[in-house]
Write an enzyme that holds these catalytic residues in place. Structure first.
Site, PDB file in Angstrom:
ATOM      1  N   ASP A   1       0.869  -1.066  -0.026  1.00  0.00           N
ATOM      2  CA  ASP A   1      -0.109   0.040  -0.153  1.00  0.00           C
ATOM      3  C   ASP A   1       0.870   1.252   0.106  1.00  0.00           C
ATOM      4  O   ASP A   1       2.297   1.176   0.272  1.00  0.00           O
ATOM      5  CB  ASP A   1      -0.797  -0.048   1.058  1.00  0.00           C
ATOM      6  CG  ASP A   1      -2.153   0.835   0.960  1.00  0.00           C
ATOM      7  OD1 ASP A   1      -2.080   1.545   0.097  1.00  0.00           O
ATOM      8  OD2 ASP A   1      -3.082   0.788   1.643  1.00  0.00           O
TER       9      ASP A   1
HETATM   10  C1  NOJ Z   1      -3.930   3.958   0.296  1.00  0.00           C
HETATM   11  C2  NOJ Z   1      -5.138   3.190   0.497  1.00  0.00           C
HETATM   12  O1  NOJ Z   1      -5.070   2.402   1.474  1.00  0.00           O
HETATM   13  C3  NOJ Z   1      -5.183   2.173  -0.892  1.00  0.00           C
HETATM   14  O2  NOJ Z   1      -6.519   1.618  -0.733  1.00  0.00           O
HETATM   15  C4  NOJ Z   1      -5.142   3.100  -2.229  1.00  0.00           C
HETATM   16  O3  NOJ Z   1      -5.259   2.259  -3.345  1.00  0.00           O
HETATM   17  C5  NOJ Z   1      -3.861   3.875  -2.120  1.00  0.00           C
HETATM   18  N1  NOJ Z   1      -3.709   4.681  -1.031  1.00  0.00           N
HETATM   19  C6  NOJ Z   1      -3.608   4.631  -3.372  1.00  0.00           C
HETATM   20  O4  NOJ Z   1      -4.226   5.727  -3.367  1.00  0.00           O
END
Ligand code: NOJ
Length: 881
Positions: free
Chosen positions: A287
């Site tokens: 993530d």
């Molecule tokens: C953090 C989020 O937890 C995730 O779900 C998302 O896809 C990414 N950021 C990218 O924005």
């Protein structure tokens, strides 16, 4: 092409020194987790490619990766830096060989941060339809839009969080607080998306069940979700297993830790569970900004660092890219591991057919203007066209509206107040009835709760192309409508007895990156009460009017006790988060063009304390790592309420219709489960073979005369550094401090594995239940939801929930008197428990004790019992719920 500057980023420069100090020693010792919660080492990463369904893609990937230089391989395994391209994630490329930069884009409900797209209903709304075909159709439309915009990777669906904590901030991105509902909805979404050639991403692995304290930072580790092995398998992993079985191409790890080990470098989760037991053949990404170790995460099975930066971005620093190149040259990361990382990424690209006619991105997440900075995070960036305004909406508003409509859940309808005649005198109360007066997209990342609530906030959103609001749709139908666009009950003329008040209330939540009205992502401030004094608004309306309908736009459950039993509150509709199609979908239900057919994807308790503390409350600040221990085990939502015998206000699966249905069932045995464990798995097939010798340093040299963009992440090293690393590698003088249990010998894999999702025999259909659903009403057509819950036999050596959802089917519209037969399937896995000692799924009825499959229309409305021993069904018996 012009050149522009992005000076705002310069303000962050002072953090650079701090950043480099922090990352000198990135892997910190783990904090202690409670006894019994273990993240055992699991090495090495199983090579991808051992399954027949991926053989062709791996053969092509092997051929391509074999031609890549070291720097090309490391380039594709990491992003080029945050805000360094059109998408939220942009990988490096190997253009020499035709492998492009991949565009990874949010969100789970629509193409984020761009125009001319559909803002679909959220996951929780989709779950509330309980309709597999709509889940799939929404996936198809999503896939078409991502492809149309040139996004290679759809960053959805979300199944972690699963919705363990009603206050959790991102539950609404997923489909409901039950592993099977989540799993089915995710698998249907993935099939729909991937059939369009877009790689879907199942996220977040795993147990990201609250937002607060989720992220590692230099001062504090992200919280640790402490889960026992059985609970992990039977609850939280279930949707991931089904998603992998559906062929999902990528997995995103969670911010938090599990059993003390950060998910982005948890070898037990990635190498062991995901890539071995669940046979995952695609690639695993971190993530955003959760990548916290270079060598450690590579060995633990991570394949892609997103967006490529260290935790503190914008300084041109990465733990991979040039560092991964160095780590391979100096021998810390075996080339074998890098080859597997690159091959998994390229294989997923081939598997989805992206090597043929896949469009490049034609939009920018960074600006809505036609021209803009090509690399906004660079200090000096070229300027060029970044938006082509491609309209990808087609007629997707139709499926969006159908999902929004079929999700609307009628909780209560005293005296059949609904549906309303269009001639009624209607007063509408609440700011939620009309679109945000500042415009539907006025708040970035939808981080406000103003106007109709169509989605939560954070990265899981999309821009509305338009907003069909409830008041416009209601006024279109009925002639005598007055809106009081206020959340404070206004002074109103004395109503007539048959005047109707429709009161709109909300509850919002989102990602921890934004705080809205004191809520830090999770609903820590509002708790489970309606926002903006919604409860008082309902109470006051109920004191004045005799016929009150409450419409609730919400991310999840609310406590309804302040008003649910008031005699004038006759009807309650949960419209969840409808996305752009909030108006017509609701008006169709209110005025009876369609019967409500949504069912709750979670239980609504009478008090928040009806659930155990570990679930009901968020974990607060702690010195060191916040510990979130799943002491309730399997018992979340209705599983807990049934165990302790607490009746909810409205149970999981509840949803009324304007008509009534009966459910008659017969059961047949399909595959005899003669052994308690599934038939032994097949051996792994062959995987790509590459040379494992450390490549020459020249493969890492930066090409002569290359025009470097400052802060862009490259995978080359200065020649001298490449030479030095290579010298260390071939001499074998640097010994990396490998983790306990580290090994490079590939293994046969666990007995519970064998195919995507696990041992394929787990999906042998053991029983089929044919359910004849009949509309027994005389007035209204409607759709019914047939739900199957398994009750395990008494006297088995495992504690099991009273009943557990295992399958469901929604009927088409049935006219009065009409009936249809649907088939519900119960697989071997459905009647198994995860035995932690055997480390396999075990059917606990070796002595032939009977399972009962309960058929009904809610977890507490189970009308018919079907028995697996006698293969008979009976109606009218008392259910255990
Ligand atoms: C953090 C989020 O937890 C995730 O779900 C998302 O896809 C990414 N950021 C990218 O924005």
């Amino acid at each position: 092409m012009a050149v522009g500057t992005s000076l705002p980023w310069l303000g962050l420069l002072t953090l650079a020194v701090f950043d480099s100090v922090c990352y000198a020693n990135a892997v910190l010792p783990r904090d202690a987790v409670p006894d019994g919660y273990v993240a055992a080492p699991y090495y090495p990463t199983p090579h991808g490619g051992w399954l027949a369904s991926w053989t062709d893609s791996y053969a092509k990937a092997e051929a391509l990766v074999a031609k890549m230089t070291l720097a090309e391989k490391t380039n594709i395994t990491g992003g080029v830096g945050i805000y360094m391209g059109p998408c939220v994630g942009n990988t490096g490329s190997a253009l020499r060989l035709g492998f492009p930069q991949m565009c990874l884009q949010d969100s789970a409900l629509g193409v984020a941060s761009t125009d001319n797209v559909t803002a679909f209903p959220a996951g929780i709304t989709t779950g509330a339809t309980w309709d597999k075909s709509l889940m799939y159709a929404r996936g198809v439309a999503l896939g078409q839009e991502f492809r149309g915009k040139g996004a290679h990777v759809y960053l959805g669906p979300t199944v972690g969080p699963l919705g363990r904590k009603p206050l959790g901030g991102r539950n609404w991105e997923g489909f409901g607080s039950d592993p099977v509902l989540q799993a089915v909805a995710a698998a249907e979404t993935i099939k729909g998306v991937q059939q369009q050639g877009v790689i879907a991403t199942i996220k977040h692995l795993i147990a990201n069940e609250q937002e607060m304290y989720r992220m590692y930072n230099p001062f504090q580790p992200g919280y640790s979700s402490n889960i026992d092995d059985r609970t992990l398998h039977e609850v939280y992993l279930w949707p991931f297993a089904e998603s992998i079985r559906a062929g999902v191409g990528s997995v995103m790890t969670a911010y938090n830790a599990v059993n003390g080990s950060a998910c982005s470098q948890n070898s037990y989760l990635i190498n062991g569970i995901l890539k071995d037991e669940l046979g995952f053949q695609g690639f695993v990404m971190s993530d955003w900004l959760s990548h916290i170790s270079g060598v450690g995460s590579a060995l633990a099975g991570l394949d892609m660092s997103m967006p490529g930066d260290t935790q503190i971005p914008l300084f041109g620093q990465s733990l991979w890219k040039y560092e991964l190149t160095r780590s391979v040259l100096n021998g810390s990361v075996p080339l074998d591991r890098l080859n597997d990382m690159a091959t998994r990424i390229v294989a997923a690209w081939y598997q989805l057919g992206q090597d043929k006619n896949y469009p490049p991105p034609n939009f920018s997440s960074n600006t809505h203007d036609r021209n803009g900075l090509l690399y906004p995070a660079a200090v000096l960036s070229p300027i060029g066209q970044v938006n082509w305004f491609v309209n990808v909406q087609a007629d997707h508003y139709k499926v969006a509206r159908e999902v929004a409509q079929d999700a609307i859940t009628l909780l209560k309808n005293d005296a059949s107040l609904l549906p309303l005649s269009t001639s009624r005198s209607i007063k509408v109360f609440g700011t939620d009835a009309q679109v945000n007066p500042d415009g539907p997209n006025a708040c970035g990342n939808r981080a406000c709760n103003k106007g109709t609530l169509g989605m939560g906030w954070g990265s899981g959103v999309a821009d509305y192309p338009y907003f069909d609001d409830p008041i416009t749709a209601i006024k279109k139908r009925a002639g005598d409508v007055k809106l009081y666009a206020t959340d404070t009950f206004p002074s109103v003329p004395t109503p007539n007895d048959d005047d109707v008040a429709i009161v709109f209330i909300t509850s919002d939540a989102g990602e921890n990156s934004f705080t809205v009205e004191g809520n830090h992502g999770d609903r820590d401030a509002s708790k489970l009460s309606a926002w903006h004094n919604g409860d008082t608004l309902v109470q006051k309306a109920a004191a004045k009017y005799k016929n009150v309908i409450v419409v609730v736009h919400t991310v999840g459950p609310l406590i309804l006790e302040p008003w649910i039993d008031l005699p004038s509150v006759k009807s309650v509709l949960f419209a969840h988060l409808p996305g752009q199609e909030a108006g017509e979908s609701l008006a169709n239900i209110i005025f009876g063009d369609a019967s409500p057919s949504g069912h709750l994807p979670y239980s609504i308790t009478k008090k928040s304390t009806d659930l155990p503390d570990s679930v009901a409350n968020l974990r607060g600040f702690a010195i060191g790592q916040v510990q979130d221990t799943y002491s309730e085990g399997l018992y979340i939502d209705y599983r807990y309420l049934n165990k302790v015998g607490t009746a909810p206000r409205f149970a999981f699966g509840h949803g009324l219709s304007y008509t009534n249905f009966t459910y008659d069932a017969t059961i047949a045995s399909v595959t005899k489960l003669t052994e308690p464990t599934p038939t032994p798995r097949a051996a792994k097939g062959p995987t790509p073979q590459f040379s494992t010798a450390i490549p020459p340093a020249s493969e890492a040299y930066i090409p002569k005369g290359f025009n470097v963009i400052w802060r862009y992440l490259y995978s080359w090293l200065p020649n001298g550094e490449a030479d030095a690393a290579y010298a260390v590698g071939v001499a074998g003088t640097k010994k990396y401090d490998y983790p306990a249990g580290y090994s490079t010998t590939q293994t046969a894999g666990p007995a519970a594995g064998g195919d995507q999702g696990g041992n394929p025999a787990l999906w042998d259909v053991a029983y089929e239940i044919s359910v004849t659903v009949k509309n027994t009403g005389s007035k209204f057509p409607g759709k019914a939801s047939a739900q199957a819950y398994v009750q395990f036999p008494d006297g088995i050596p495992y504690d099991t929930p009273v009943v557990q959802l295992r399958d469901f089917e929604k009927t088409a519209v049935l006219n009065p008197g009409e009936s249809v037969t649907v088939t519900l399937k119960i697989t071997r896995k459905d009647v198994s428990v995860w035995d932690t000692r055997v480390q396999n799924w075990v059917v606990p009825n070796s002595d032939g004790r009977r399972f009962t499959v309960w058929i009904g229309e809610a977890s507490d409305k189970l009308f018919t019992a079907c028995y697996t021993d006698s293969l008979t069904c009976e109606t009218g018996v008392k259910s255990p719920v």
